[in-house]
Design an enzyme around this catalytic site. Structure first.
Site, short mmCIF file in Angstrom:
data_model
loop_
_atom_site.label_atom_id
_atom_site.label_comp_id
_atom_site.label_asym_id
_atom_site.label_seq_id
_atom_site.Cartn_x
_atom_site.Cartn_y
_atom_site.Cartn_z
N TYR A 150 32.80 45.22 5.64
CA TYR A 150 32.41 45.99 6.83
C TYR A 150 30.92 46.34 6.80
CZ TYR A 150 36.99 47.08 8.86
OH TYR A 150 38.21 47.02 9.49
N LYS A 201 42.42 40.09 -3.96
CA LYS A 201 42.54 38.64 -3.82
C LYS A 201 41.75 38.03 -4.98
CE LYS A 201 43.90 34.96 -1.51
NZ LYS A 201 45.32 34.56 -1.43
N ASP A 234 48.03 38.69 0.14
CA ASP A 234 48.99 37.95 0.96
C ASP A 234 50.42 38.29 0.55
OD1 ASP A 234 48.41 36.70 -1.47
OD2 ASP A 234 48.48 34.66 -0.68
N ASP A 258 42.55 47.90 6.03
CA ASP A 258 42.63 47.97 7.50
C ASP A 258 43.90 47.24 7.96
OD1 ASP A 258 41.82 48.39 10.18
OD2 ASP A 258 41.04 46.34 10.24
N ASP A 262 47.81 48.97 9.11
CA ASP A 262 48.46 48.75 10.42
C ASP A 262 49.87 48.19 10.23
OD1 ASP A 262 46.33 49.63 11.96
OD2 ASP A 262 46.37 47.89 13.29
C1 IPM Z 1 40.79 51.66 11.68
C2 IPM Z 1 40.23 50.89 12.82
C3 IPM Z 1 38.73 50.70 12.59
C4 IPM Z 1 38.57 49.91 11.29
C5 IPM Z 1 37.99 50.02 13.74
C6 IPM Z 1 38.21 50.74 15.05
C7 IPM Z 1 36.52 49.90 13.45
O1 IPM Z 1 40.89 49.67 12.95
O2 IPM Z 1 40.36 52.83 11.48
O3 IPM Z 1 41.65 51.15 10.98
O4 IPM Z 1 38.65 48.70 11.29
O5 IPM Z 1 38.38 50.56 10.26
MG MG Z 2 42.55 49.44 11.67
#
Ligand code: IPM
Ligand code: MG
Length: 373
Positions: A150, A201, A234, A258, A262
């Site tokens: 990032y 990884k 993975d 990240d 999710d």
């Molecule tokens: C998160 C979001 C952010 C990230 C984006 C919005 C930049 O997806 O907080 O997980 O990738 O960190």
């Molecule tokens: Mg995210």
């Protein structure tokens, strides 16, 4: 109830942002005040623009005045940012990226804690098989937040002589960056079941080879009793849907975290339930980590302003703030328990009601308030 911190004043910046941010924030602030009355602390907060609304009013997603105001405070309670109105902006100027990433950098918020909780009462919401989630899910993801691909340099896009374009992102990790987030994961694992799985990884990436070695050394030196394992990312993505509760604390670098967080969110049923804490390298005036606390669910523009949004993630984020930035453990758990109790007694917003009758944002807040003790 013991009031060990009687009359503590807690000061934080409130950044409601866009979409459902303001309405769920209002409910969370009401609950914080009530928790304060019950547990003997007072809140003092100031509201500031961030995200799309800040672009509209001040021309940028993170105005200097907002940043300065956050610097004066001990923590940030963040709503959510973004929405269709700003989607046509260049990626670098979009609310999510232009507000969140600089805030993370400015306050050196290197450790992102995302608790994945699926209450057994809501286990039907998970896309996983009923037998896999019958007892709910309880996994904590600890994500490194200010390093890796990032932020690594160089980062560029340029035209080559042959007419193509070349884009470069760089994945970089320093030993110190890995060590400090590992410490956070160790602390969390000790408070939980003592199982820590570090995800990398290392079969491909240099940064992951370093990551694995540093995590192993740190745990061996500081917490040899922990049950430490390592897993390729993975495989971890696959194991998470196969059997999430084989994990207790997951520790991973920025981009893997990240993605996995999710995945964890969706297997826990509703984004409206997921809180997060981003802890900083700096201490606040309480001698505790400066932090940013935000729900993981986004701005939900389709339901914004309609009293339909689920306020739980914002409330649970406020609870994390009480715990990590203000040391108010009892108040934090009582807020968390109140959310659980309201759900147990059948109160649901539309996102988690599965066709059964649902309540609005404010009613959900009232139900949680009546369970607060
Ligand atoms: C998160 C979001 C952010 C990230 C984006 C919005 C930049 O997806 O907080 O997980 O990738 O960190
Ligand atoms: Mg995210």
């Amino acid at each position: 109830m013991t009031d060990t911190k009687k009359n503590t004043l807690i000061r934080f910046a409130t950044l409601p942002g866009d979409g459902i941010g303001p309405e769920v924030m209002e409910v969370a602030l009401g609950l914080l005040r009530k928790a304060g009355d019950l547990h003997g602390f007072r809140i003092e907060t100031s509201h500031h623009d961030v995200g799309g609304i800040a672009i509209d009013r001040h021309g940028e997603a993170l105005p200097p005045a907002t940043l300065d105001a956050c610097r004066q405070q001990d923590a940030i309670l963040f709503g959510s940012v973004g929405g269709p109105k700003w989607e046509s902006l260049p990626p670098k100027e979009q609310p999510e990226r232009a507000a969140l990433l600089p805030l993370r950098k400015a306050f050196r918020l290197y450790a992102n804690l995302r608790p994945g909780n699926l209450y057994p009462e809501l286990s039907d919401l998970s896309p996983l098989r009923p037998e896999t989630v019958a007892r709910g899910i309880d996994v904590l993801c600890v994500r490194e937040l200010t390093g890796g691909v990032y932020f690594g340099q160089p980062k560029s896009t340029k035209k080559l002589d042959d007419g193509q374009e070349e884009a470069i992102d760089t994945m970089v990790y320093l030993t110190s960056e890995i060590e400090r987030v590992t410490e956070v994961a160790i602390t969390a694992a000790k408070l939980r079941s003592g199982r820590l799985c570090s995800v990398d990884k290392a079969n491909v990436l240099e940064t992951s080879v370093l990551w694995r070695r540093v995590v192993s050394e740190k745990v061996a030196a500081e917490a040899p009793d922990l049950e430490l394992s390592h897993m390729y990312v993975d495989n971890a993505a696959m194991q998470l849907v196969r059997d999430p509760n084989q994990f207790d604390v997951l520790l991973t670098e920025n981009m893997f975290g990240d993605i996995l967080s999710d995945e964890l969110a969706v297997i826990c049923g509703s984004l409206g339930m997921l809180a997060s804490a981003s802890l900083g390298a700096d201490k606040n005036s309480h001698g505790l980590p400066y932090g940013l606390y935000e729900p993981a669910g986004g701005t939900a523009p389709d339901i914004a302003g309609k009293n339909l949004a689920n306020p739980c993630a914002q409330i649970l984020s406020a609870a994390l703030m009480l715990r990590y930035s203000f040391g108010l453990e009892e108040a934090a758990s009582s807020l968390e328990n109140a959310v659980k109790a309201a759900i147990r007694t059948g109160h649901r917003t539309g996102d988690v009601s599965q066709g059964e009758p649902s309540v609005g944002t404010t009613e959900m807040g009232e139900a949680i308030a009546s369970c607060l003790e």
